[in-house]
Design a protein around this motif. Structure first.
Motif, PDB file in Angstrom:
ATOM      1  N   SER A 160      30.544  34.270  40.041  1.00 20.18           N
ATOM      2  CA  SER A 160      30.544  35.554  40.770  1.00 20.18           C
ATOM      3  C   SER A 160      31.661  36.540  40.639  1.00 20.18           C
ATOM      4  CB  SER A 160      30.562  35.170  42.439  1.00 20.18           C
ATOM      5  OG  SER A 160      30.720  36.262  43.163  1.00 20.18           O
ATOM      6  N   ASP A 161      31.176  37.676  40.254  1.00 18.88           N
ATOM      7  CA  ASP A 161      32.429  38.633  39.890  1.00 18.88           C
ATOM      8  C   ASP A 161      33.005  39.381  41.001  1.00 18.88           C
ATOM      9  OD1 ASP A 161      32.114  38.027  37.104  1.00 18.88           O
ATOM     10  OD2 ASP A 161      30.626  39.773  36.831  1.00 18.88           O
ATOM     11  N   ASP A 162      32.342  39.110  42.247  1.00 19.68           N
ATOM     12  CA  ASP A 162      32.733  39.554  43.426  1.00 19.68           C
ATOM     13  C   ASP A 162      34.116  39.427  43.901  1.00 19.68           C
ATOM     14  OD1 ASP A 162      30.337  40.885  43.487  1.00 19.68           O
ATOM     15  OD2 ASP A 162      29.606  39.435  45.000  1.00 19.68           O
ATOM     16  N   SER A 163      34.649  38.065  43.411  1.00 17.10           N
ATOM     17  CA  SER A 163      35.960  37.761  43.944  1.00 17.10           C
ATOM     18  C   SER A 163      37.365  38.087  42.994  1.00 17.10           C
ATOM     19  CB  SER A 163      35.896  35.921  43.892  1.00 17.10           C
ATOM     20  OG  SER A 163      35.632  35.766  42.727  1.00 17.10           O
ATOM     21  N   LEU A 164      36.987  38.545  41.995  1.00 13.94           N
ATOM     22  CA  LEU A 164      38.108  38.925  40.997  1.00 13.94           C
ATOM     23  C   LEU A 164      38.180  40.299  40.440  1.00 13.94           C
ATOM     24  CD1 LEU A 164      40.373  37.149  39.534  1.00 13.94           C
ATOM     25  CD2 LEU A 164      38.808  37.073  37.572  1.00 13.94           C
ATOM     26  N   PRO A 165      39.109  41.006  40.647  1.00 14.88           N
ATOM     27  CA  PRO A 165      39.112  42.376  40.392  1.00 14.88           C
ATOM     28  C   PRO A 165      38.949  42.629  38.698  1.00 14.88           C
ATOM     29  CG  PRO A 165      41.441  41.775  41.131  1.00 14.88           C
ATOM     30  CD  PRO A 165      40.358  40.747  41.520  1.00 14.88           C
ATOM     31  N   ALA A 166      38.830  43.608  38.147  1.00 14.99           N
ATOM     32  CA  ALA A 166      38.947  43.821  36.784  1.00 14.99           C
ATOM     33  C   ALA A 166      40.277  43.883  36.312  1.00 14.99           C
ATOM     34  CB  ALA A 166      37.951  45.170  36.335  1.00 14.99           C
ATOM     35  N   LEU A 167      40.738  43.256  35.379  1.00 16.73           N
ATOM     36  CA  LEU A 167      42.179  43.418  35.089  1.00 16.73           C
ATOM     37  C   LEU A 167      42.150  44.056  33.717  1.00 16.73           C
ATOM     38  CD1 LEU A 167      43.396  39.679  35.603  1.00 16.73           C
ATOM     39  CD2 LEU A 167      43.480  41.510  37.177  1.00 16.73           C
ATOM     40  N   ARG A 168      43.331  45.205  33.742  1.00 14.33           N
ATOM     41  CA  ARG A 168      43.471  46.049  32.530  1.00 14.33           C
ATOM     42  C   ARG A 168      44.764  46.419  32.378  1.00 14.33           C
ATOM     43  NH1 ARG A 168      42.973  50.827  34.829  1.00 14.33           N
ATOM     44  NH2 ARG A 168      41.628  51.376  36.402  1.00 14.33           N
ATOM     45  N   ILE A 169      45.049  46.995  31.277  1.00 10.23           N
ATOM     46  CA  ILE A 169      46.666  47.453  31.248  1.00 10.23           C
ATOM     47  C   ILE A 169      46.246  49.039  31.342  1.00 10.23           C
ATOM     48  CG2 ILE A 169      48.301  47.907  29.702  1.00 10.23           C
ATOM     49  CD1 ILE A 169      47.812  44.894  28.833  1.00 10.23           C
TER      50      ILE A 169
ATOM     51  N   GLU B 191      52.932  42.950  27.005  1.00  5.92           N
ATOM     52  CA  GLU B 191      52.787  41.710  26.537  1.00  5.92           C
ATOM     53  C   GLU B 191      52.469  40.783  27.668  1.00  5.92           C
ATOM     54  OE1 GLU B 191      51.704  40.683  23.281  1.00  5.92           O
ATOM     55  OE2 GLU B 191      51.962  42.888  22.974  1.00  5.92           O
ATOM     56  N   SER B 192      53.213  40.795  28.638  1.00  5.87           N
ATOM     57  CA  SER B 192      53.250  39.828  29.825  1.00  5.87           C
ATOM     58  C   SER B 192      51.777  40.112  30.583  1.00  5.87           C
ATOM     59  CB  SER B 192      54.214  40.266  30.932  1.00  5.87           C
ATOM     60  OG  SER B 192      55.494  39.645  30.267  1.00  5.87           O
ATOM     61  N   ALA B 193      51.204  41.369  30.541  1.00  7.63           N
ATOM     62  CA  ALA B 193      49.897  41.530  31.274  1.00  7.63           C
ATOM     63  C   ALA B 193      49.108  41.157  30.267  1.00  7.63           C
ATOM     64  CB  ALA B 193      49.917  43.002  31.361  1.00  7.63           C
ATOM     65  N   LYS B 194      49.005  41.135  29.167  1.00  3.78           N
ATOM     66  CA  LYS B 194      47.907  40.768  28.076  1.00  3.78           C
ATOM     67  C   LYS B 194      47.713  39.352  28.106  1.00  3.78           C
ATOM     68  CE  LYS B 194      48.373  44.015  24.371  1.00  3.78           C
ATOM     69  NZ  LYS B 194      48.814  44.224  23.019  1.00  3.78           N
ATOM     70  N   TRP B 195      48.984  38.561  28.458  1.00  4.59           N
ATOM     71  CA  TRP B 195      49.050  36.838  28.502  1.00  4.59           C
ATOM     72  C   TRP B 195      48.540  36.641  29.635  1.00  4.59           C
ATOM     73  CZ3 TRP B 195      51.345  34.177  32.504  1.00  4.59           C
ATOM     74  CH2 TRP B 195      51.496  32.846  32.207  1.00  4.59           C
ATOM     75  N   LEU B 196      48.819  37.363  30.913  1.00  2.00           N
ATOM     76  CA  LEU B 196      47.998  37.191  32.317  1.00  2.00           C
ATOM     77  C   LEU B 196      46.670  37.407  32.154  1.00  2.00           C
ATOM     78  CD1 LEU B 196      48.271  36.462  35.320  1.00  2.00           C
ATOM     79  CD2 LEU B 196      48.442  38.982  35.538  1.00  2.00           C
TER      80      LEU B 196
ATOM     81  N   ASN C 198      45.130  34.573  30.287  1.00  3.36           N
ATOM     82  CA  ASN C 198      44.904  33.169  31.005  1.00  3.36           C
ATOM     83  C   ASN C 198      43.938  33.235  32.114  1.00  3.36           C
ATOM     84  OD1 ASN C 198      46.965  31.497  29.627  1.00  3.36           O
ATOM     85  ND2 ASN C 198      48.599  32.659  30.471  1.00  3.36           N
ATOM     86  N   VAL C 199      43.647  34.320  32.820  1.00  2.00           N
ATOM     87  CA  VAL C 199      42.623  34.360  33.674  1.00  2.00           C
ATOM     88  C   VAL C 199      41.343  34.310  33.023  1.00  2.00           C
ATOM     89  CG1 VAL C 199      41.520  36.227  35.311  1.00  2.00           C
ATOM     90  CG2 VAL C 199      44.103  35.696  35.389  1.00  2.00           C
ATOM     91  N   GLU C 200      41.021  34.997  32.045  1.00  2.00           N
ATOM     92  CA  GLU C 200      39.947  34.836  31.378  1.00  2.00           C
ATOM     93  C   GLU C 200      39.511  33.293  30.892  1.00  2.00           C
ATOM     94  OE1 GLU C 200      40.346  37.578  28.126  1.00  2.00           O
ATOM     95  OE2 GLU C 200      39.828  39.565  29.455  1.00  2.00           O
ATOM     96  N   GLN C 201      40.573  32.858  30.471  1.00  2.00           N
ATOM     97  CA  GLN C 201      40.533  31.120  30.130  1.00  2.00           C
ATOM     98  C   GLN C 201      40.201  30.339  31.258  1.00  2.00           C
ATOM     99  OE1 GLN C 201      43.851  29.565  28.017  1.00  2.00           O
ATOM    100  NE2 GLN C 201      42.868  27.545  27.661  1.00  2.00           N
ATOM    101  N   ARG C 202      40.662  30.642  32.426  1.00  2.00           N
ATOM    102  CA  ARG C 202      40.581  29.996  33.694  1.00  2.00           C
ATOM    103  C   ARG C 202      39.088  30.006  33.980  1.00  2.00           C
ATOM    104  NH1 ARG C 202      41.161  31.060  39.294  1.00  2.00           N
ATOM    105  NH2 ARG C 202      41.764  29.193  40.376  1.00  2.00           N
ATOM    106  N   GLN C 203      38.425  31.293  34.064  1.00  2.00           N
ATOM    107  CA  GLN C 203      37.085  31.725  34.179  1.00  2.00           C
ATOM    108  C   GLN C 203      36.474  30.972  33.534  1.00  2.00           C
ATOM    109  OE1 GLN C 203      37.892  32.854  37.264  1.00  2.00           O
ATOM    110  NE2 GLN C 203      36.362  34.297  37.339  1.00  2.00           N
TER     111      GLN C 203
END
Length: 181
Positions: A15-24, A50-55, A58-63
């Motif tokens: 469900s994509d409802d629970s996670l906001p779109a992450l972008r730089i 770079e920290s934002a890209k890492w985050l 990791n969120v994508e990998q977790r999903q």
């Protein structure tokens, strides 16, 4: 996790409802390249980007890990999804870990606090991990399915003449489930 049957195929998705779109924010990238920032500011911005890209990675990998684990659970519990709770199969964290190629602790952490919306209802992902008993015909049956059978027997019993433990064991034995009183 959402599980649906679409055109005779079981589909598993997040469900994509629970996670906001992450972008730089593009403004930060522009600031680094426009020459108006000092070298220190540029290094600071680069570090934060770079920290934002890492985050985000990791969120994508977790999903993806959640999705792979959910699909493995669905593969094992397909009959439950089609026919109901009494068809849930015994399943361990280690079995799913082996299927997905991760450590058992990863499966435990990943499923903690997560839910799966199925054709049979909404369940915590931990619900699908249950011990079981070997039946007389060599199959295995989930503790949950056996408890459901016992509950059904008790609901159907005469309140004036309740079933004894021994009678419940005999009835389960007639269904190839051999458990102790």
């Amino acid at each position: 996790v959402i599980v649906e049957k679409i055109d005779d195929e079981i589909v598993v998705y997040l469900s994509d409802d629970s996670l906001p779109a992450l972008r730089i924010n593009e403004d930060y990238r522009k600031m680094m390249g426009n020459g108006k920032v000092t070298r220190e500011e540029k290094l600071y911005l680069r570090d934060k980007v770079e920290s934002a890209k890492w985050l985000i990675r990791n969120v994508e990998q977790r999903q993806q890990t959640i999705l792979r684990i959910a699909r493995a659970i669905v593969d094992v519990q397909e009959e439950f999804l089609e026919r109901g709770i009494e068809f849930i199969k015994p399943l361990t964290l280690q079995e799913i870990a082996d299927k997905v190629g991760v450590h058992e602790a990863t499966v435990s952490r990943t499923t903690r606090g997560k839910y799966m919306q199925t054709p049979q209802g909404l369940f915590p992902m931990k619900y699908f991990f249950t011990g079981g008993f070997a039946t007389a015909d060599g199959e295995s049956e989930s503790n949950r399915a056996i408890m459901l059978k016992i509950q059904d027997m008790i609901k159907a019993e005469s309140k004036d003449d309740p079933l004894s433990d021994e009678e419940i064991v005999k009835r389960l034995l007639a269904e190839n489930v051999n458990i102790a009183r």
